[in-house]
Motif scaffolding. Sequence first.
Motif, short mmCIF file in Angstrom:
data_model
loop_
_atom_site.label_atom_id
_atom_site.label_comp_id
_atom_site.label_asym_id
_atom_site.label_seq_id
_atom_site.Cartn_x
_atom_site.Cartn_y
_atom_site.Cartn_z
N THR A 1 -5.43 2.46 -2.51
CA THR A 1 -6.55 2.38 -3.44
C THR A 1 -6.32 3.27 -4.65
O THR A 1 -5.54 4.23 -4.60
N ALA A 2 -7.03 2.97 -5.73
CA ALA A 2 -6.87 3.71 -6.97
C ALA A 2 -7.49 5.10 -6.86
O ALA A 2 -8.40 5.34 -6.07
N ALA A 3 -7.01 6.00 -7.71
CA ALA A 3 -7.52 7.37 -7.70
C ALA A 3 -9.00 7.44 -8.02
O ALA A 3 -9.71 8.33 -7.55
N ASP A 4 -9.49 6.47 -8.81
CA ASP A 4 -10.90 6.49 -9.20
C ASP A 4 -11.74 5.47 -8.44
O ASP A 4 -12.88 5.19 -8.83
N ALA A 5 -11.20 4.89 -7.36
CA ALA A 5 -11.99 3.98 -6.53
C ALA A 5 -12.99 4.79 -5.71
O ALA A 5 -12.76 5.97 -5.42
N PRO A 6 -14.13 4.19 -5.34
CA PRO A 6 -15.09 4.91 -4.49
C PRO A 6 -14.40 5.46 -3.25
O PRO A 6 -13.63 4.77 -2.58
N ALA A 7 -14.67 6.72 -2.95
CA ALA A 7 -13.96 7.42 -1.87
C ALA A 7 -14.34 6.87 -0.50
O ALA A 7 -15.50 6.55 -0.24
N LEU A 8 -13.34 6.75 0.36
CA LEU A 8 -13.55 6.46 1.78
C LEU A 8 -13.13 7.70 2.55
O LEU A 8 -12.74 8.71 1.98
N ILE A 9 -13.20 7.64 3.88
CA ILE A 9 -12.93 8.87 4.65
C ILE A 9 -11.48 9.31 4.54
O ILE A 9 -11.17 10.48 4.75
N ILE A 10 -10.57 8.38 4.24
CA ILE A 10 -9.18 8.73 3.95
C ILE A 10 -8.68 7.82 2.84
O ILE A 10 -9.29 6.79 2.53
N ARG A 11 -7.56 8.21 2.23
CA ARG A 11 -6.90 7.36 1.24
C ARG A 11 -5.56 6.96 1.83
O ARG A 11 -4.65 7.77 1.99
N ARG A 12 -5.45 5.68 2.20
CA ARG A 12 -4.29 5.20 2.95
C ARG A 12 -3.05 5.08 2.06
O ARG A 12 -3.13 4.73 0.89
N ARG A 13 -1.91 5.32 2.70
CA ARG A 13 -0.60 5.16 2.09
C ARG A 13 0.30 4.63 3.19
O ARG A 13 0.55 5.30 4.17
N THR A 14 0.76 3.38 3.07
CA THR A 14 1.51 2.78 4.16
C THR A 14 2.62 1.89 3.62
O THR A 14 2.53 1.35 2.52
N VAL A 15 3.66 1.75 4.43
CA VAL A 15 4.76 0.83 4.11
C VAL A 15 4.79 -0.33 5.10
O VAL A 15 5.59 -1.24 4.97
N SER A 16 3.87 -0.33 6.06
CA SER A 16 3.88 -1.32 7.14
C SER A 16 3.20 -2.61 6.71
O SER A 16 2.06 -2.60 6.24
N ASP A 17 3.89 -3.73 6.92
CA ASP A 17 3.28 -5.03 6.69
C ASP A 17 2.15 -5.24 7.70
O ASP A 17 2.23 -4.78 8.85
N ASP A 18 1.14 -5.96 7.27
CA ASP A 18 0.07 -6.38 8.17
C ASP A 18 0.10 -7.90 8.17
O ASP A 18 1.17 -8.49 8.28
N ALA A 19 -1.03 -8.56 8.03
CA ALA A 19 -1.00 -10.02 7.90
C ALA A 19 -0.29 -10.43 6.62
O ALA A 19 0.28 -11.52 6.54
N THR A 20 -0.32 -9.55 5.63
CA THR A 20 0.39 -9.77 4.37
C THR A 20 1.36 -8.61 4.13
O THR A 20 1.18 -7.53 4.69
N PRO A 21 2.36 -8.80 3.30
CA PRO A 21 3.33 -7.72 3.05
C PRO A 21 2.68 -6.51 2.38
O PRO A 21 1.75 -6.64 1.58
N ALA A 22 3.18 -5.32 2.73
CA ALA A 22 2.66 -4.07 2.15
C ALA A 22 3.30 -3.82 0.79
O ALA A 22 4.50 -4.06 0.59
N ALA A 23 2.50 -3.31 -0.15
CA ALA A 23 3.01 -3.03 -1.50
C ALA A 23 4.21 -2.09 -1.46
O ALA A 23 5.21 -2.32 -2.15
N ASN A 24 4.13 -1.02 -0.67
CA ASN A 24 5.25 -0.08 -0.61
C ASN A 24 6.50 -0.72 0.00
O ASN A 24 7.60 -0.22 -0.18
N GLY A 25 6.31 -1.83 0.73
CA GLY A 25 7.44 -2.57 1.26
C GLY A 25 8.07 -3.50 0.25
O GLY A 25 9.29 -3.59 0.14
N THR A 26 7.25 -4.20 -0.52
CA THR A 26 7.79 -5.18 -1.48
C THR A 26 8.24 -4.54 -2.79
O THR A 26 9.14 -5.05 -3.46
N LEU A 27 7.62 -3.41 -3.16
CA LEU A 27 7.87 -2.85 -4.48
C LEU A 27 9.31 -2.41 -4.75
O LEU A 27 9.78 -2.57 -5.89
N PRO A 28 10.06 -1.86 -3.79
CA PRO A 28 11.45 -1.53 -4.14
C PRO A 28 12.24 -2.74 -4.64
O PRO A 28 13.03 -2.63 -5.58
#
Length: 676
Positions: free
Chosen positions: A514-541
């Motif tokens: 999520t963006a730095a200025d998005a409404p805050a949630l209890i954590i700010r996720r950072r992941t490379v793991s694909d879920d039902a769709t590919p993860a940004a940190n996975g496809t971006l390289p």
Amino acid sequence: MSRNFLRDETSPYLLQHADNPVHWRPWGEEALNVARREKKPVLLSVGYAACHWCHVMAHESFEDEATAAVMNEHFVNIKVDREERPDIDAIYMSALHMLGQQGGWPLTMFLTPDGEPFWGGTYFPKEAAYGRPGFVQVLLEISRIFREEPAKVFKNRAALTDALKKQAETARPGDPSPQVPLIVAEKLAEIMDPVHGGIRGAPKFPQVPLLALLWRVYLRTGRDDFAAPVLRALDHMSEGGIYDHLGGGYARYSVDEFWLAPHFEKMLYDNALLIDLLTLAWTETGKPLYARRIRETAEWVAREMTTGEGGFAASLDADSEGVEGKFYVWSQAEIDNLFTPGEAELFKQVYDVSAEGNWEHTNILNRLARADTPFSDAEETLLEPLKARLFAERDLRVKPGFDDKVLADWNGLMIAALARAGAALDESEWVESAASAFRFVMETMRMDGRLHHAWRAGRLQHLAMADDLANMADAALALAEATGDGTYIAAAESLIGELDEWYADRENGGYFFTAADAPALIIRRRTVSDDATPAANGTLPGILTRLGLMTGKDEYLAKADALIRAFAGELQQNIFPLGSFIASLDTRLRPVQVVLIGSAEETASLARAAFSVSCPARVLIRAADGASLPASHPAHGKTALDGKPTAYICIGETCSLPVTDAAALIEEMKRGRQTV
């Protein structure tokens, strides 16, 4: 005042619940403030419009006055569309996994008034069943514990919240070996189903990133043991009940190991990923089945999934008239009544239709009996008018629910898939459709220079997630290759710039979801793991690698390298969600640059030849002449041969001799894609 607050929402899923007697609220600080003020726990229910079991729980419990009364008395009830808010869904699904549960939808979580999870589950039957307690029983016990045993709530809350924060903050950097794609492919091959394709067991999901990784390593090594499970999976999916043989498109997954019985929802993202993989397989094998399924699925997207504004819609429901799969299944009597006796006999034999049925006393159309023995063109031609007649008859039925919201991330996947498939199969209409959707997202779903995640009924919702920006950047590069229009490369740069400004993790590397200025949630996720769709940190390289080579800007290659190093340590943990990341690593290690010297019109035939090769690490670069390339590029200064449109295939710092013949270009690319 307590009431149902969903009527003003745009999500079709939330609107499905707008008339419930439950006093639902959308997610937001206002709802949490009510929970704080009333000192009540939050009941968070997460689902999506095409979800069968979400409908079941809704009919059993959320539409029931007595159950709703218990919910309203003891909880502040929040309803979330997981497709509209994947950030919320991911956090609380992770919490459920930490409770030792498998997960799925509907997701039912119980939170403190500050949004911290302390217990949860998925589907709860209204009455005790399936080894699960009844929903009202659960509600009353959770409410009692919240009031009378706050220490238990605190303990669970603290443990889950701490674990979520640790998960989000953990960094596992490293330097991956160039052998990682091969090593992982060998491990994946061991768990593949040799009979039906895909990963062994049931339920069976397409798992496209893993199949695509196996295919890449097959192309690098020539090892048939990597190709076989991919082709078998595509054959059996494409002839199975998971495929809609009348209307095109694939359902989300099969409940059995044979690809026969799907959960009938059809999602945009699955079909985008499968079109991409089918295109890679078809360009290598030339198998008519794959081209047919690509065409039929692209036609389905154009016919049923394209909004009036040009964007692509999210999904079709599993249910119609409250019954799962009713729209798609057939009785033997229906087939007999529609066709002549000879036609009916042929159709029933081919599509596995019988009096007793192949699923719950009815028939899911499939051709699994011939999955390993392809139909001839003559046979397919004979079946076409029968399918068309049955399709017209089916069109008279009550249709499944349609979720017409436009999601930037899923649109990015489909835009890229149609652009690449259109280029490979020489279908300009698909490329035009992709370009139209790209324009819609970039012009309508951007406000004040910021991409947003969802659009429906004229309203934008929620700042983009990292996946939105990554997938749209990939779409831009696919369109740049397919059309030769350099403005798409500039668009990709702007999307990456937005990622860098608002999503970058400047401490550990990579990007937050999520963006730095998005409404805050209890954590700010950072992941490379694909879920039902590919993860940004996975496809971006991989995206950054292609962008760096197409622009000649080394800064993008440096970003790709830094991103790979930021997550390489995850390879020591669990490889199975890392298909996209490992594919990106493969692209970064050995991109296959196809440099075309001449105008787009002059080099069109060479471009078509390049698109006809199965080469997922391909980077197509058009240049008026070699002098226009950066001085550091290995093709800098290369010229057209004898004034003809010319191609150079560059691997690392070395380029091929000049190529002016399409057949020679194809052979040179095939040599270049192999690992030395």
